[in-house]
Design an enzyme around this catalytic site. Structure first.
Site, PDB file in Angstrom:
ATOM      1  N   ASP A  95       0.829  -1.202   0.000  1.00  0.00           N
ATOM      2  CA  ASP A  95       0.000   0.000   0.000  1.00  0.00           C
ATOM      3  C   ASP A  95       0.866   1.254   0.000  1.00  0.00           C
ATOM      4  O   ASP A  95       1.799   1.386   0.792  1.00  0.00           O
ATOM      5  CB  ASP A  95      -0.912   0.013   1.226  1.00  0.00           C
ATOM      6  CG  ASP A  95      -1.804   1.232   1.253  1.00  0.00           C
ATOM      7  OD1 ASP A  95      -2.763   1.285   0.445  1.00  0.00           O
ATOM      8  OD2 ASP A  95      -1.550   2.147   2.060  1.00  0.00           O
ATOM      9  N   TYR A 122       2.728  10.041   0.467  1.00  0.00           N
ATOM     10  CA  TYR A 122       3.707   9.459   1.384  1.00  0.00           C
ATOM     11  C   TYR A 122       5.077  10.001   0.977  1.00  0.00           C
ATOM     12  O   TYR A 122       5.788   9.431   0.132  1.00  0.00           O
ATOM     13  CB  TYR A 122       3.673   7.933   1.330  1.00  0.00           C
ATOM     14  CG  TYR A 122       2.404   7.333   1.896  1.00  0.00           C
ATOM     15  CD1 TYR A 122       1.492   8.108   2.623  1.00  0.00           C
ATOM     16  CD2 TYR A 122       2.091   5.986   1.719  1.00  0.00           C
ATOM     17  CE1 TYR A 122       0.327   7.560   3.143  1.00  0.00           C
ATOM     18  CE2 TYR A 122       0.931   5.427   2.243  1.00  0.00           C
ATOM     19  CZ  TYR A 122       0.040   6.227   2.941  1.00  0.00           C
ATOM     20  OH  TYR A 122      -1.105   5.679   3.448  1.00  0.00           O
ATOM     21  N   GLN A 169     -10.320   1.605   2.700  1.00  0.00           N
ATOM     22  CA  GLN A 169      -9.219   1.722   3.652  1.00  0.00           C
ATOM     23  C   GLN A 169      -9.554   2.787   4.695  1.00  0.00           C
ATOM     24  O   GLN A 169      -9.512   3.981   4.414  1.00  0.00           O
ATOM     25  CB  GLN A 169      -7.911   2.082   2.925  1.00  0.00           C
ATOM     26  CG  GLN A 169      -6.718   2.112   3.870  1.00  0.00           C
ATOM     27  CD  GLN A 169      -5.386   2.296   3.167  1.00  0.00           C
ATOM     28  OE1 GLN A 169      -4.418   2.750   3.774  1.00  0.00           O
ATOM     29  NE2 GLN A 169      -5.317   1.935   1.896  1.00  0.00           N
ATOM     30  N   LEU A 213      -1.602  -1.045  13.890  1.00  0.00           N
ATOM     31  CA  LEU A 213      -0.943  -1.184  15.192  1.00  0.00           C
ATOM     32  C   LEU A 213      -0.954   0.126  15.984  1.00  0.00           C
ATOM     33  O   LEU A 213      -0.273   0.257  16.994  1.00  0.00           O
ATOM     34  CB  LEU A 213       0.501  -1.666  14.992  1.00  0.00           C
ATOM     35  CG  LEU A 213       0.632  -3.033  14.305  1.00  0.00           C
ATOM     36  CD1 LEU A 213       2.090  -3.347  14.008  1.00  0.00           C
ATOM     37  CD2 LEU A 213       0.006  -4.132  15.153  1.00  0.00           C
ATOM     38  N   LYS A 223       4.101   1.445  20.657  1.00  0.00           N
ATOM     39  CA  LYS A 223       4.865   0.973  21.808  1.00  0.00           C
ATOM     40  C   LYS A 223       3.987   0.762  23.035  1.00  0.00           C
ATOM     41  O   LYS A 223       4.393   0.100  23.995  1.00  0.00           O
ATOM     42  CB  LYS A 223       5.987   1.961  22.123  1.00  0.00           C
ATOM     43  CG  LYS A 223       7.069   1.990  21.037  1.00  0.00           C
ATOM     44  CD  LYS A 223       8.105   3.053  21.291  1.00  0.00           C
ATOM     45  CE  LYS A 223       9.127   3.096  20.158  1.00  0.00           C
ATOM     46  NZ  LYS A 223      10.091   4.193  20.300  1.00  0.00           N
TER      47      LYS A 223
END
Length: 289
Positions: free
Chosen positions: A50, A55, A180, A212, A219
């Site tokens: 992707d 980007y 998306q 994530l 983290k």
């Protein structure tokens, strides 16, 4: 690597994709290292990557990620016949910030730019409208996309950051194969706003961005005791548990975790082997409610 169908196209893609974004933003790795990450993903059976025109660092760096991915694939010595690259257009990067631009003229130009950045030899596998711009109707913005499909610049179309109502409007203009939207333990809106259910019913691939939690939150995953305990029990990382949780939410979901290190993508693909019971899914749901 397990495979999934891309929407109802009949084309198979890997059940875990690679998100290219962190390879091109501030703090990105050197080009050789980034190419190693992409090529290692291909080694591991990842066939879905992707990207987006936005980007990059800023407007002067536009299409950086697409060019990087194209170079990595071109230089790859293994089998690359089944690789599907999905890109996006419709966001600008003025001075490194993010701004929507659904101007049909801009979209027409950036589609051409993405086509060339990705090699300029074959149609863009999947082009996604990055985010609807309130200054233009969805119908106006997607008109040049429909033209690009007709002229052979784009093969398939997806949408990003769309509601169910907006997806329906998009589908009245052009065939849509994927959606998306953001989806992760901190942001579970697709479960409740009808988008995930709609994708299942209409056989659309759902690509959770920031699966994530993004660089600021990733983290913190270890702070979810349930996730940390399951990771320890199953001898995998907390990241694998989250990716497995997303995959178990719906058969239409294909996570696209980002990676800036070879070890990260090597870890992510292990999620296809992780099976969560209904009880374990319920524990994670409760912990992330």
């Amino acid at each position: 690597m397990e495979s999934k169908h891309l929407g109802n196209t009949g084309i198979l893609i890997s059940a875990i994709g690679l998100g290219g974004m962190p390879l091109s933003l501030t703090g990105r790795p050197p080009e050789n290292d980034a190419i190693s990450v992409i090529q290692r993903a291909l080694d591991l059976g990842v066939t879905f990557i992707d990207s987006a025109d936005a980007y990059c660092l800023d407007e002067s760096d536009k299409h950086h990620n697409e060019k990087l991915i194209a170079k990595a694939i071109q230089e790859y010595s293994g089998n690359k016949n089944n690789v599907v690259v999905a890109t996006k257009g419709g966001l600008m990067r003025p001075n490194g910030s993010w701004a929507r631009n659904g101007n049909p003229k801009h979209l027409r130009e950036t589609i051409r730019g993405s086509f060339e950045a990705l090699g300029g030899e074959k149609a863009i596998d999947v082009w996604q409208y990055h985010a609807p711009d309130p200054d233009y109707s969805i119908e106006e913005s997607l008109a040049p996309v429909k033209e690009a499909v007709k002229s052979g610049l784009i093969r398939f179309v997806g949408v990003s950051n769309f509601s169910v109502e907006q997806i329906k409007r998009a589908r009245n203009v052009v065939e849509v194969v994927s959606v998306q939207n953001q989806y992760n333990p901190w942001y579970r809106q697709p479960e409740f706003d009808g988008v995930l259910e709609y994708c299942e019913r209409e056989t659309l691939t759902f690509l959770p961005w920031s699966p994530l939690g993004g660089s600021r939150r990733v983290k913190s995953l270890k702070e979810f005791t349930v996730i940390a305990n399951l990771a320890q029990e199953k001898e995998v990382s907390v990241y694998c548990i989250v990716l497995a949780w997303l995959r178990a939410k719906s058969s239409c979901i294909v996570p696209i975790p980002g990676a800036t290190k070879v070890s990260s993508i090597e870890d992510s693909v292990q999620a296809v082997k992780v099976k969560l019971t209904a009880e374990e899914m319920g524990q994670i749901d409760k912990a992330t409610a």
